[in-house]
Design a protein around this motif. Structure first.
Motif, PDB file in Angstrom:
ATOM      1  N   ILE A  83      57.517  36.206  73.744  1.00  0.00           N
ATOM      2  CA  ILE A  83      56.485  35.241  74.083  1.00  0.00           C
ATOM      3  C   ILE A  83      55.736  34.964  72.908  1.00  0.00           C
ATOM      4  CG2 ILE A  83      54.551  35.146  75.959  1.00  0.00           C
ATOM      5  CD1 ILE A  83      55.786  37.810  77.369  1.00  0.00           C
ATOM      6  N   ALA A  84      55.451  33.761  72.724  1.00  0.00           N
ATOM      7  CA  ALA A  84      54.770  33.187  71.614  1.00  0.00           C
ATOM      8  C   ALA A  84      53.504  32.345  72.425  1.00  0.00           C
ATOM      9  CB  ALA A  84      55.637  32.345  71.122  1.00  0.00           C
ATOM     10  N   VAL A  85      52.667  32.295  71.587  1.00  0.00           N
ATOM     11  CA  VAL A  85      51.348  31.621  72.104  1.00  0.00           C
ATOM     12  C   VAL A  85      50.906  30.528  70.877  1.00  0.00           C
ATOM     13  CG1 VAL A  85      48.846  31.587  72.690  1.00  0.00           C
ATOM     14  CG2 VAL A  85      50.452  33.649  73.096  1.00  0.00           C
ATOM     15  N   LYS A  86      50.597  29.559  71.347  1.00  0.00           N
ATOM     16  CA  LYS A  86      49.832  28.687  70.304  1.00  0.00           C
ATOM     17  C   LYS A  86      48.592  28.226  70.879  1.00  0.00           C
ATOM     18  CE  LYS A  86      51.517  24.527  67.627  1.00  0.00           C
ATOM     19  NZ  LYS A  86      52.406  23.463  67.642  1.00  0.00           N
ATOM     20  N   ARG A  87      47.595  28.427  70.059  1.00  0.00           N
ATOM     21  CA  ARG A  87      46.292  28.349  70.637  1.00  0.00           C
ATOM     22  C   ARG A  87      45.785  27.047  69.983  1.00  0.00           C
ATOM     23  NH1 ARG A  87      44.844  33.760  72.337  1.00  0.00           N
ATOM     24  NH2 ARG A  87      46.812  35.304  71.511  1.00  0.00           N
ATOM     25  N   LYS A  88      44.338  26.827  70.201  1.00  0.00           N
ATOM     26  CA  LYS A  88      43.580  25.675  69.568  1.00  0.00           C
ATOM     27  C   LYS A  88      44.218  24.543  69.946  1.00  0.00           C
ATOM     28  CE  LYS A  88      41.237  28.125  66.076  1.00  0.00           C
ATOM     29  NZ  LYS A  88      41.779  29.201  65.414  1.00  0.00           N
ATOM     30  N   LEU A  89      44.547  24.192  71.213  1.00  0.00           N
ATOM     31  CA  LEU A  89      45.337  22.922  71.463  1.00  0.00           C
ATOM     32  C   LEU A  89      44.460  22.105  72.369  1.00  0.00           C
ATOM     33  CD1 LEU A  89      48.705  24.179  72.405  1.00  0.00           C
ATOM     34  CD2 LEU A  89      48.065  23.017  70.119  1.00  0.00           C
ATOM     35  N   SER A  90      44.483  20.923  72.449  1.00  0.00           N
ATOM     36  CA  SER A  90      43.822  20.008  73.432  1.00  0.00           C
ATOM     37  C   SER A  90      44.790  19.449  74.422  1.00  0.00           C
ATOM     38  CB  SER A  90      43.000  18.831  72.768  1.00  0.00           C
ATOM     39  OG  SER A  90      42.047  19.661  71.848  1.00  0.00           O
ATOM     40  N   ILE A  91      44.240  19.021  75.482  1.00  0.00           N
ATOM     41  CA  ILE A  91      44.820  18.299  76.616  1.00  0.00           C
ATOM     42  C   ILE A  91      44.508  17.050  76.713  1.00  0.00           C
ATOM     43  CG2 ILE A  91      43.707  19.321  78.386  1.00  0.00           C
ATOM     44  CD1 ILE A  91      46.502  19.620  79.905  1.00  0.00           C
ATOM     45  N   ILE A  92      45.232  15.882  76.984  1.00  0.00           N
ATOM     46  CA  ILE A  92      44.662  14.628  77.146  1.00  0.00           C
ATOM     47  C   ILE A  92      45.114  14.020  78.381  1.00  0.00           C
ATOM     48  CG2 ILE A  92      44.230  12.299  76.010  1.00  0.00           C
ATOM     49  CD1 ILE A  92      45.143  13.657  73.292  1.00  0.00           C
ATOM     50  N   ASP A  93      44.448  13.621  79.188  1.00  0.00           N
ATOM     51  CA  ASP A  93      44.877  12.826  80.322  1.00  0.00           C
ATOM     52  C   ASP A  93      44.825  11.506  80.558  1.00  0.00           C
ATOM     53  OD1 ASP A  93      45.705  15.374  81.959  1.00  0.00           O
ATOM     54  OD2 ASP A  93      43.546  15.861  81.998  1.00  0.00           O
ATOM     55  N   ILE A  94      45.727  10.863  80.395  1.00  0.00           N
ATOM     56  CA  ILE A  94      45.863   9.139  80.321  1.00  0.00           C
ATOM     57  C   ILE A  94      46.174   9.028  81.816  1.00  0.00           C
ATOM     58  CG2 ILE A  94      46.676   7.035  79.310  1.00  0.00           C
ATOM     59  CD1 ILE A  94      47.327   9.275  76.932  1.00  0.00           C
ATOM     60  N   VAL A  95      45.209   8.033  82.469  1.00  0.00           N
ATOM     61  CA  VAL A  95      45.427   7.420  83.931  1.00  0.00           C
ATOM     62  C   VAL A  95      45.506   5.907  83.676  1.00  0.00           C
ATOM     63  CG1 VAL A  95      44.886   7.595  86.114  1.00  0.00           C
ATOM     64  CG2 VAL A  95      44.567   9.669  84.880  1.00  0.00           C
ATOM     65  N   ALA A  96      46.573   5.316  84.046  1.00  0.00           N
ATOM     66  CA  ALA A  96      46.524   3.882  84.100  1.00  0.00           C
ATOM     67  C   ALA A  96      47.191   3.408  85.424  1.00  0.00           C
ATOM     68  CB  ALA A  96      47.310   3.360  82.923  1.00  0.00           C
ATOM     69  N   SER A  97      46.638   3.170  86.463  1.00  0.00           N
ATOM     70  CA  SER A  97      47.431   3.167  87.537  1.00  0.00           C
ATOM     71  C   SER A  97      48.257   1.809  87.448  1.00  0.00           C
ATOM     72  CB  SER A  97      46.429   2.893  88.737  1.00  0.00           C
ATOM     73  OG  SER A  97      45.186   2.489  88.420  1.00  0.00           O
ATOM     74  N   ARG A  98      47.715   0.606  86.878  1.00  0.00           N
ATOM     75  CA  ARG A  98      48.604  -0.438  87.079  1.00  0.00           C
ATOM     76  C   ARG A  98      49.687  -0.408  86.001  1.00  0.00           C
ATOM     77  NH1 ARG A  98      45.987  -4.655  85.615  1.00  0.00           N
ATOM     78  NH2 ARG A  98      44.060  -3.486  85.024  1.00  0.00           N
ATOM     79  N   MET A  99      49.376  -0.056  84.914  1.00  0.00           N
ATOM     80  CA  MET A  99      50.393  -0.448  83.823  1.00  0.00           C
ATOM     81  C   MET A  99      51.586   0.774  83.393  1.00  0.00           C
ATOM     82  SD  MET A  99      47.804  -2.354  81.193  1.00  0.00           S
ATOM     83  CE  MET A  99      46.610  -0.922  81.017  1.00  0.00           C
ATOM     84  N   LEU A 100      51.033   1.871  83.817  1.00  0.00           N
ATOM     85  CA  LEU A 100      51.883   3.116  83.250  1.00  0.00           C
ATOM     86  C   LEU A 100      53.320   2.951  83.391  1.00  0.00           C
ATOM     87  CD1 LEU A 100      51.567   5.865  82.092  1.00  0.00           C
ATOM     88  CD2 LEU A 100      51.832   6.699  84.392  1.00  0.00           C
ATOM     89  N   MET A 101      53.868   2.322  84.323  1.00  0.00           N
ATOM     90  CA  MET A 101      55.309   2.338  84.150  1.00  0.00           C
ATOM     91  C   MET A 101      55.957   1.009  84.007  1.00  0.00           C
ATOM     92  SD  MET A 101      56.386   5.045  84.686  1.00  0.00           S
ATOM     93  CE  MET A 101      55.748   6.712  84.601  1.00  0.00           C
ATOM     94  N   SER A 102      55.110   0.155  83.286  1.00  0.00           N
ATOM     95  CA  SER A 102      55.440  -1.056  82.880  1.00  0.00           C
ATOM     96  C   SER A 102      56.452  -0.921  81.357  1.00  0.00           C
ATOM     97  CB  SER A 102      54.305  -2.000  82.652  1.00  0.00           C
ATOM     98  OG  SER A 102      53.513  -1.715  81.706  1.00  0.00           O
ATOM     99  N   HIS A 103      57.146  -1.909  81.064  1.00  0.00           N
ATOM    100  CA  HIS A 103      58.024  -1.744  79.806  1.00  0.00           C
ATOM    101  C   HIS A 103      57.004  -1.662  78.726  1.00  0.00           C
ATOM    102  CE1 HIS A 103      60.796  -3.494  77.051  1.00  0.00           C
ATOM    103  NE2 HIS A 103      59.679  -4.610  77.172  1.00  0.00           N
TER     104      HIS A 103
END
Ligand code: ASP
Ligand code: MG
Length: 472
Positions: A315-335
């Protein structure tokens, strides 16, 4: 002739006592009929101090920088004097060390005038660590009756000119290793060389990146078709978990290259993943061993690990990370959206660890990076962005999870009291990782360890140590 490349890290050559232990270990290998080639790091902390001297000089602090160098000079001279008793040998070594430090001081003085630390100069300065340690170790070995011969790593490990993280040129290294090292070995000598340092085809000093001595060990082992590569460090080997977090952790006796590389990437400090590649390619087993506990068998890293009854090895652990949430309802699945988004991270030189997408959002994890506010600002043109630090990635590694049912249920059952933010199972199918708050990391590791290492497979894990501890 069975060649064994023995790499000793900074703590294995940090002082007189450590170099003495190292000499005994090498003498033991030679006595058993093997032909050792020794690769050493700089004495512990020396690389950091050289870097500090370089940055002080380039900031114009000439006095401070020369003071660091003076302390290093004393430490090296004192260690040499304690270890090398032969009058001729110590006179030559002392002269060599003084000349090297004089040259280093010249560079530092120059740097204090020009105020500009280029990667090329940085490599030149930092290379003194291994140049000096390898000479001292070679002379100390001779004092112990070992037929050591110093070899200059910069004449053997040839790289491109990408300073501070140079790429080795395998064909040249093979040729040089056979030209420079084989004749020594055939003459019954034990070559001793510095790790980490190398040179470009034009003869400029380069380095393989921090922690690069393991890489040197694997490169030289590969070039000489060694029977084994031994990485001597100050821990007993790869453990099932960090023993400081989980006192129940067991030594892993044998692990596959793929598992070890996966773990190294996820923060297990024992080995650098790229370092073992030259060994993997030539199918040379790598042993991780403890120079403070030479009787311990360590961890053997081999191409194909034997089957293990427990699904996970570690079991390994990587600390000091950040999480980024990006919400783009209209464009996300666009090419083209994903590539635009990744281009932002790329421009800020911010590596992304883990990605998970839904219909309208993408979550990414990155090493906590000072450029996050800029990245968020860049992305805000395309989407709503939130980021949060103090996260940890827990990574369970094991080849035996391939194709097994119910493992995920067992993992999340073991940590059902902990809030999980993101989950991923890599394409390699040998790791499962998930992200939680950093404050929950220790508890998660202990819970998982209790769940998965209750009845460890004695063929794979050192269960004897646990038995000995519980009966004493
Ligand atoms: N001395 C170098 C460092 O500290 C290389 C090594 O120890 O592997 O990064
Ligand atoms: Mg190291």
């Amino acid at each position: 002739m069975s060649i064994v490349v023995m790499k000793f890290g900074g703590t294995s050559v940090e002082d007189t006592a450590a170099i003495g232990r190292t000499a005994a270990i090498v003498a033991g290998r030679a006595a058993s009929g093997k032909s050792p080639v020794v690769v050493v790091s700089a004495m512990a902390k020396v690389t950091d101090q050289l870097l500090r001297a370089a940055s002080a000089a380039s900031d114009g602090d000439r006095t401070g920088s020369l003071a660091i160098s003076a302390r290093l000079r004393t430490r090296h001279l004192d260690t040499a004097a304690e270890l090398v008793k032969d009058a001729g040998e110590i006179a030559t070594l002392t002269q060599f060390l003084n000349e090297e430090f004089d040259a280093l001081d010249e560079v530092l003085r120059g740097l204090a005038v020009i105020h500009e630390l280029t990667p090329r100069i940085s490599d030149l300065i930092v290379s003194y660590g291994e140049r000096l340690s390898s000479r001292i170790v070679a002379a100390a070995f001779r004092g112990q009756g070992i037929a050591a011969a110093h070899a200059d790593a910069r004449e053997i490990v040839i790289t491109d000119a990408e300073f501070q993280k140079a790429t080795p040129i395998d064909a040249l290294i093979e040729k040089r290793a056979q030209e420079k090292l084989l004749p020594l070995i055939k003459a019954g000598k034990i070559p001793v060389m510095g790790g980490f340092i190398a040179s470009s085809e034009d003869g400029l000093t380069t380095t393989l990146g921090r922690g690069g001595s393991d890489y040197t060990g694997a490169l030289v082992g590969g070039a000489l078709n060694a029977g084994t590569i031994e990485i001597w460090t100050d821990v007993d080997g790869i453990m099932t978990a960090d023993p400081r977090v989980c006192p129940d952790a067991l030594r892993v006796k044998v692990i596959s290259f793929e598992e070890a590389a996966e773990m190294a990437y996820f923060g297990a400090k024992v080995l650098h993943p790229a370092t073992i590649l030259p060994a993997v390619r030539k199918n040379i087993p790598v042993l991780v061993l403890n120079s403070r506990n030479a009787a311990c068998d360590g961890t053997r890293i081999i191409s194909v690990a034997p089957h293990c009854k427990s699904p996970f090895k570690s079991i390994a652990v990587k600390r000091k990370l950040s999480i980024i949430d990006i919400v783009a309802s209209r464009m996300l699945m666009s090419h083209g959206y994903m590539s635009k988004m990744f281009a932002v991270f790329d421009r800020r030189k911010c590596p992304v660890d883990m990605v998970s997408t839904s219909e309208v959002s993408v979550s990414l994890t990155v090493d906590t990076n000072a450029s996050l506010p800029e990245i968020a600002a860049d992305l805000s043109a395309m989407a709503d962005v939130k980021y949060e630090g103090k996260k940890a990635l827990i990574c369970l590694v094991g080849e035996d999870i391939r194709g097994q049912n119910g493992i995920a249920a067992q993992v999340f059952n073991a940590i059902r009291h902990i809030n999980v933010r993101m989950i991923s199972q890599g394409a390699s199918e040998i790791n499962m990782s998930f992200m939680i708050d950093e404050d929950d990391a220790d508890e998660a590791v202990r819970s998982l360890h209790a769940a998965f290492f209750q009845n460890p497979d004695p063929a794979i894990f050192d269960v004897e140590a646990r038995k000995a501890a519980s009966s004493s």
